[in-house]
Design a protein around this motif. Structure first.
Motif, PDB file in Angstrom:
ATOM      1  N   UNK A 244       0.800  -1.222   0.000  1.00  0.00           N
ATOM      2  CA  UNK A 244       0.000   0.000   0.000  1.00  0.00           C
ATOM      3  C   UNK A 244       0.840   1.284   0.000  1.00  0.00           C
ATOM      4  N   UNK A 245       2.132   1.156   0.053  1.00  0.00           N
ATOM      5  CA  UNK A 245       2.987   2.355   0.134  1.00  0.00           C
ATOM      6  C   UNK A 245       2.990   3.104  -1.196  1.00  0.00           C
ATOM      7  N   UNK A 246       2.707   4.430  -1.204  1.00  0.00           N
ATOM      8  CA  UNK A 246       2.703   5.219  -2.454  1.00  0.00           C
ATOM      9  C   UNK A 246       4.131   5.646  -2.832  1.00  0.00           C
ATOM     10  N   UNK A 247       4.857   4.748  -3.503  1.00  0.00           N
ATOM     11  CA  UNK A 247       6.264   5.021  -3.815  1.00  0.00           C
ATOM     12  C   UNK A 247       6.415   6.244  -4.715  1.00  0.00           C
ATOM     13  N   UNK A 258      -0.206  12.609   3.141  1.00  0.00           N
ATOM     14  CA  UNK A 258      -1.319  11.890   3.748  1.00  0.00           C
ATOM     15  C   UNK A 258      -1.851  10.876   2.723  1.00  0.00           C
ATOM     16  N   UNK A 259      -2.009   9.605   3.163  1.00  0.00           N
ATOM     17  CA  UNK A 259      -2.409   8.532   2.250  1.00  0.00           C
ATOM     18  C   UNK A 259      -3.520   7.714   2.894  1.00  0.00           C
ATOM     19  N   UNK A 260      -4.202   6.939   2.052  1.00  0.00           N
ATOM     20  CA  UNK A 260      -5.209   5.994   2.503  1.00  0.00           C
ATOM     21  C   UNK A 260      -4.562   4.621   2.607  1.00  0.00           C
ATOM     22  N   UNK A 261      -4.513   4.072   3.823  1.00  0.00           N
ATOM     23  CA  UNK A 261      -3.919   2.764   4.061  1.00  0.00           C
ATOM     24  C   UNK A 261      -4.878   1.951   4.921  1.00  0.00           C
ATOM     25  N   UNK A 262      -5.322   0.803   4.382  1.00  0.00           N
ATOM     26  CA  UNK A 262      -6.294  -0.046   5.088  1.00  0.00           C
ATOM     27  C   UNK A 262      -7.583   0.720   5.392  1.00  0.00           C
ATOM     28  N   UNK A 263      -8.017   1.537   4.401  1.00  0.00           N
ATOM     29  CA  UNK A 263      -9.235   2.329   4.516  1.00  0.00           C
ATOM     30  C   UNK A 263      -9.176   3.343   5.664  1.00  0.00           C
ATOM     31  N   UNK A 264      -7.973   3.630   6.119  1.00  0.00           N
ATOM     32  CA  UNK A 264      -7.760   4.659   7.150  1.00  0.00           C
ATOM     33  C   UNK A 264      -6.723   5.647   6.647  1.00  0.00           C
ATOM     34  N   UNK A 265      -6.856   6.888   7.144  1.00  0.00           N
ATOM     35  CA  UNK A 265      -5.864   7.900   6.786  1.00  0.00           C
ATOM     36  C   UNK A 265      -4.608   7.720   7.627  1.00  0.00           C
ATOM     37  N   UNK A 277      21.549   6.807   0.526  1.00  0.00           N
ATOM     38  CA  UNK A 277      20.424   7.108  -0.354  1.00  0.00           C
ATOM     39  C   UNK A 277      19.153   6.403   0.045  1.00  0.00           C
ATOM     40  N   UNK A 278      19.163   5.694   1.186  1.00  0.00           N
ATOM     41  CA  UNK A 278      17.951   5.008   1.650  1.00  0.00           C
ATOM     42  C   UNK A 278      16.931   6.013   2.133  1.00  0.00           C
ATOM     43  N   UNK A 279      15.699   5.608   2.007  1.00  0.00           N
ATOM     44  CA  UNK A 279      14.604   6.431   2.542  1.00  0.00           C
ATOM     45  C   UNK A 279      14.076   5.763   3.800  1.00  0.00           C
ATOM     46  N   UNK A 280      13.986   6.560   4.878  1.00  0.00           N
ATOM     47  CA  UNK A 280      13.431   6.097   6.140  1.00  0.00           C
ATOM     48  C   UNK A 280      12.026   6.703   6.254  1.00  0.00           C
ATOM     49  N   UNK A 281      11.021   5.830   6.312  1.00  0.00           N
ATOM     50  CA  UNK A 281       9.634   6.263   6.252  1.00  0.00           C
ATOM     51  C   UNK A 281       8.953   5.918   7.564  1.00  0.00           C
ATOM     52  N   UNK A 282       8.228   6.931   8.140  1.00  0.00           N
ATOM     53  CA  UNK A 282       7.442   6.730   9.350  1.00  0.00           C
ATOM     54  C   UNK A 282       5.975   6.871   8.994  1.00  0.00           C
ATOM     55  N   UNK A 283       5.185   5.854   9.359  1.00  0.00           N
ATOM     56  CA  UNK A 283       3.751   5.852   9.071  1.00  0.00           C
ATOM     57  C   UNK A 283       3.018   5.969  10.398  1.00  0.00           C
ATOM     58  N   UNK A 284       2.280   7.093  10.582  1.00  0.00           N
ATOM     59  CA  UNK A 284       1.535   7.331  11.809  1.00  0.00           C
ATOM     60  C   UNK A 284       0.048   7.374  11.467  1.00  0.00           C
ATOM     61  N   UNK A 285      -0.770   6.569  12.127  1.00  0.00           N
ATOM     62  CA  UNK A 285      -2.213   6.598  11.827  1.00  0.00           C
ATOM     63  C   UNK A 285      -2.798   7.973  12.079  1.00  0.00           C
TER      64      UNK A 285
END
Length: 774
Positions: A244-247, A258-265, A277-285
């Motif tokens: 579900x990650x919007x690359x 802000x993205x829709x993940x599992x029908x939740x924002x 060059x790595x990307x570190x991504x934090x996903x907070x509901x």
């Protein structure tokens, strides 16, 4: 009922209700603005917390990866690993033993870092891959380490193609038949032999152990992507996040989306490492953020509701409270003005009409008062100058009533004393004098108002035969500019009146004071300054704060000692006009030129000089046995002088008359004898034996007779003449400062120096030594 509603519809109550309700909208708008600002602030704080977390993750992982790069340098310096570069197949027994040593060295490197899953060194010449526990070929390595199950051997070998390899890549590592997610760090080992292909050092990094040491938030999930946005690792929910990650939206070095993940924002923050060059991504509901905002919404709604409720209650209370005075005012105006409020217009319109009717009546009264306005205003200004207005009455109303308008709180006063009316000099009739005085006042007022211009407002009136001008200065002027402006107006007014009207006047300028009640202080300062006309003379511009006046006020006495008075009387009795005028001039210089005395001391000096003249005239009339009847009249004229200059002029005129009469008397009786005696004394004053007896013997007369004749016609004794002659010569010698006092005493005819000192001090008021120093 309908009429009653229409009546209230026109009332100011309706207008006030709409006004108050409009005011109630203000807190509602402010609450909405605060809600919006707080929403933005909470959003920024959450993003800042995510960025801080990602920064910590980046620093932790990058520090470990830097350790791998340093470890690769140590591996490149290992002799066993370097020496195996040139080996080709088939391998000998020694080379198999060398493989064992290399694997043992690699185990040492692996044990130093717990997050290293495995270390491989791949040699292209011998197609040998050495690990920490065995050796295989490249196809064997492909079997246990590849990106995906379907990755072919040719695709896999492209990872290590190129002259120099230095890359990170996600891999699946098959250990005991189970795939494990790892990250491969492959780096070419460059040695001094450029002909042989470089071996490749491969580190397999255990991602789970790498993520164990990272900081975690309970509600957040952390992902790691490589520089091509390929999924490397995740703290939890790997499959869901990977799908579900919007690359395509992860652009730039860092950001927030802000993205829709599992029908939740969800709020997604990312940060790119400068090292890998790595990307570190934090996903907070987003529900965490929404919980805070819902709480804020509830508070905002509650505050708006309370504001409306309290506002309506306060509106009703103040509406009643504010309308009561208007209702009372309506009743009073209905009773006193004769108008009746019928409700056809609102209350303000009714009050406006009633007040208009009142103002019309007031204007009619004002028109009648204007006929006497000038006299009334002059009386008001006079009382204002003298400080006779009572403070309990509001001055502003008095100013409006007398058409007086002040534009600032800075005031000064100019006083004009007319010394000569010039072209407006009065005729013999009294009415003509009054008319011309008013004419001069009118001209003077217009001139000073014209000169004031925009810098001041001027109001003038007559006070005790003086013309007083109240100057209201512009508020933008500094204190220095105020003084210059006052002096300019006074001097230009004086010049104009003298040039065009030929009128001479003395002008006194006060200091500048604040507040309306400071006008009386300015007036008294101007009066005090005007008194200095007796010292400075007529036709002067006198400033209250002038340095000469200040120094005069600080001086405690004036110069007119008893010895000087005796000398003046003596010179008058002897008819010595030049010395009398010279001594009178010295008195004037000492008291009014060097250090001017105060007005009070000047008046005392004036009376003392008049007394001295009276004494001198009495003695002259007694000596000549002639009744000098004019001396009383002369003294009265002296006392009536308004200035010291006038008094000095009159005294000089009296001195000329008296001395002329005395000189005439001397010429008619024994003039030659007196002159011969003077000549004899001038020739023999150096003789120590010179006395009255010696003079009598020289002229064949008795000493008593010679002394009497000389005293009658000169007013002085022979002994005084002898001493004065000797002292005159002594003063000349003292001025040269070449001889001592003893030598000078002998040269001028004194045998005893003590006698010389005593006589010199009696006549000159000081010792010879002090005279010589002066």
């Amino acid at each position: 009922m309908r009429l009653q509603l229409r009546k209230y519809n026109r009332s100011v109550i309706v207008t006030w209700i709409f006004s108050y309700l409009s005011v109630l909208l203000v807190p509602i708008v402010i609450s909405l603005i605060l809600y919006s600002a707080t929403h933005s602030l909470v959003e920024k704080e959450i993003n800042r917390a995510n960025e801080l977390l990602l920064t910590q993750i980046e620093l932790s992982i990058d520090s470990k990866l830097k350790g791998l790069e340093q470890l690769s340098v140590e591996v490149a310096l290992n002799k066993n690993i370097v020496s195996f570069t040139n080996v080709e197949k088939p391998l000998s027994d020694d080379q198999y033993f060398q493989l064992f040593n290399i694997a043992e060295n690699l185990r040492t490197y692996q044990n130093a870092n717990d997050y290293i899953e495995q270390i491989y060194v791949m040699y292209a010449n011998s197609d040998t891959v050495i690990s920490t526990f065995n050796h295989i070929d490249s196809r064997g390595l492909h079997a246990i380490m590849r990106q995906r199950d379907e990755t072919s051997f040719e695709e896999w070998t492209q990872l290590f193609a190129g002259k120099y390899v230095n890359k990170y890549s996600p891999m699946l590592y098959w250990n005991e038949g189970k795939p494990t997610s790892t990250v491969m760090f492959a780096r070419s080992l460059i040695f001094n032999n450029p002909i042989q292909p470089h071996p490749i050092l491969i580190f397999l990094i255990n991602v789970n152990k790498l993520l164990e040491s990272l900081p975690q938030y309970n509600d957040s999930r952390v992902l790691i992507l490589d520089k091509d946005n390929h999924f490397i690792a995740s703290s939890k929910d790997k499959e869901k996040l990977q799908d579900q990650l919007p690359y395509e939206r992860l652009l730039g070095k860092k950001g927030l989306v802000y993205v829709e993940m599992n029908q939740d924002k969800a709020a997604l923050s990312y940060l790119t490492s400068e090292l890998t060059g790595w990307k570190y991504v934090s996903v907070l509901p987003a529900n965490i953020f929404n919980e805070k905002m819902e709480y804020l919404k509830d508070i905002t709604r509650l505050s708006i509701a309370l504001g409306l409720l309290i506002g309506i209650i306060v509106t009703i209370i103040f509406l009643r409270k504010n309308y009561m005075p208007i209702q009372v005012l309506l009743q009073n105006m209905t009773q006193k003005s004769g108008f009746r409020f019928d409700g056809k217009s609102n209350e303000y319109s009714f009050l406006q009409n009633a007040l208009h009717h009142t103002f019309v009546e007031k204007d009619a009264i004002s028109d009648r008062l204007k006929l006497h306005n000038n006299t009334i205003r002059a009386h008001f200004l006079t009382r204002l100058l003298k400080g006779q207005l009572e403070r309990k009455f509001p001055l502003q109303e008095s100013f409006i009533a007398h058409n007086v308008q002040f534009h600032s709180d800075r005031f000064a006063v100019l006083l004009f004393s007319v010394d000569a009316y010039g072209k407006l000099q009065a005729d013999e009739g009294g009415d003509s004098f009054g008319q011309k005085t008013q004419m001069l006042h009118f001209i003077l007022s217009n001139v000073i108002e014209e000169l004031a211009g925009k810098n001041a407002t001027v109001y003038s009136t007559e006070v005790n035969e003086l013309i007083a001008c109240i100057i209201n200065l512009k508020p933008t002027l500094s204190e220095e500019e105020e003084v210059k402006e006052l002096n300019r107006m006074a001097s230009q007014t004086q010049d104009f009146m003298k040039e065009h009207i030929h009128a001479e006047m003395t002008i006194a300028v006060s200091g500048v004071h604040s507040d309306v009640y400071g006008i009386s202080q300015s007036y008294h300062e101007a009066l005090e300054a005007l008194e200095y006309r007796i010292v400075l003379g007529s036709g002067q511009l006198i400033q209250y704060e002038e340095k000469s006046i200040e120094s005069a006020q600080s001086q405690r006495n004036y110069y007119y000692p008893l010895s000087v008075e005796q000398q003046l009387i003596y010179y008058v009795k002897t008819g010595n006009l030049p010395k009398s005028q010279m001594l009178l001039g010295e008195i004037y210089e000492a008291n009014f030129k060097v250090h001017p005395v105060s007005v009070a001391l000047a008046k005392c000096l004036l009376f003392n000089l008049a007394s001295t003249m009276l004494k001198a005239l009495d003695e002259v009339s007694t000596i000549s046995r002639r009744n000098f009847e004019a001396h009383v009249k002369d003294v009265e004229c002296l006392l009536n002088c308004e200035t010291i200059q006038e008094m000095m002029t009159h005294m000089n005129r009296v001195l000329m008359q008296v001395c002329e009469w005395i000189q005439t008397e001397k010429k008619n009786h024994h003039a030659y004898l007196v002159n011969d005696i003077r000549d004899y004394i001038e020739m023999h004053f150096r003789d120590v034996n010179l006395n009255i007896s010696m003079i009598g013997e020289s002229f064949s007369l008795t000493p008593s007779y010679v002394s009497k004749i000389f005293k009658e016609h000169t007013g002085e004794t022979l002994l005084d003449l002898i001493n004065q002659t000797r002292l005159t010569a002594a003063k000349a010698l003292l001025s040269e400062q070449k001889l001592t006092v003893n030598e000078i005493a002998g040269r001028v005819g004194y045998a005893d120096v003590s006698t010389f000192l005593r006589i010199f001090k009696r006549f000159e008021g000081m010792t010879p030594g002090k005279y010589q120093k002066i």
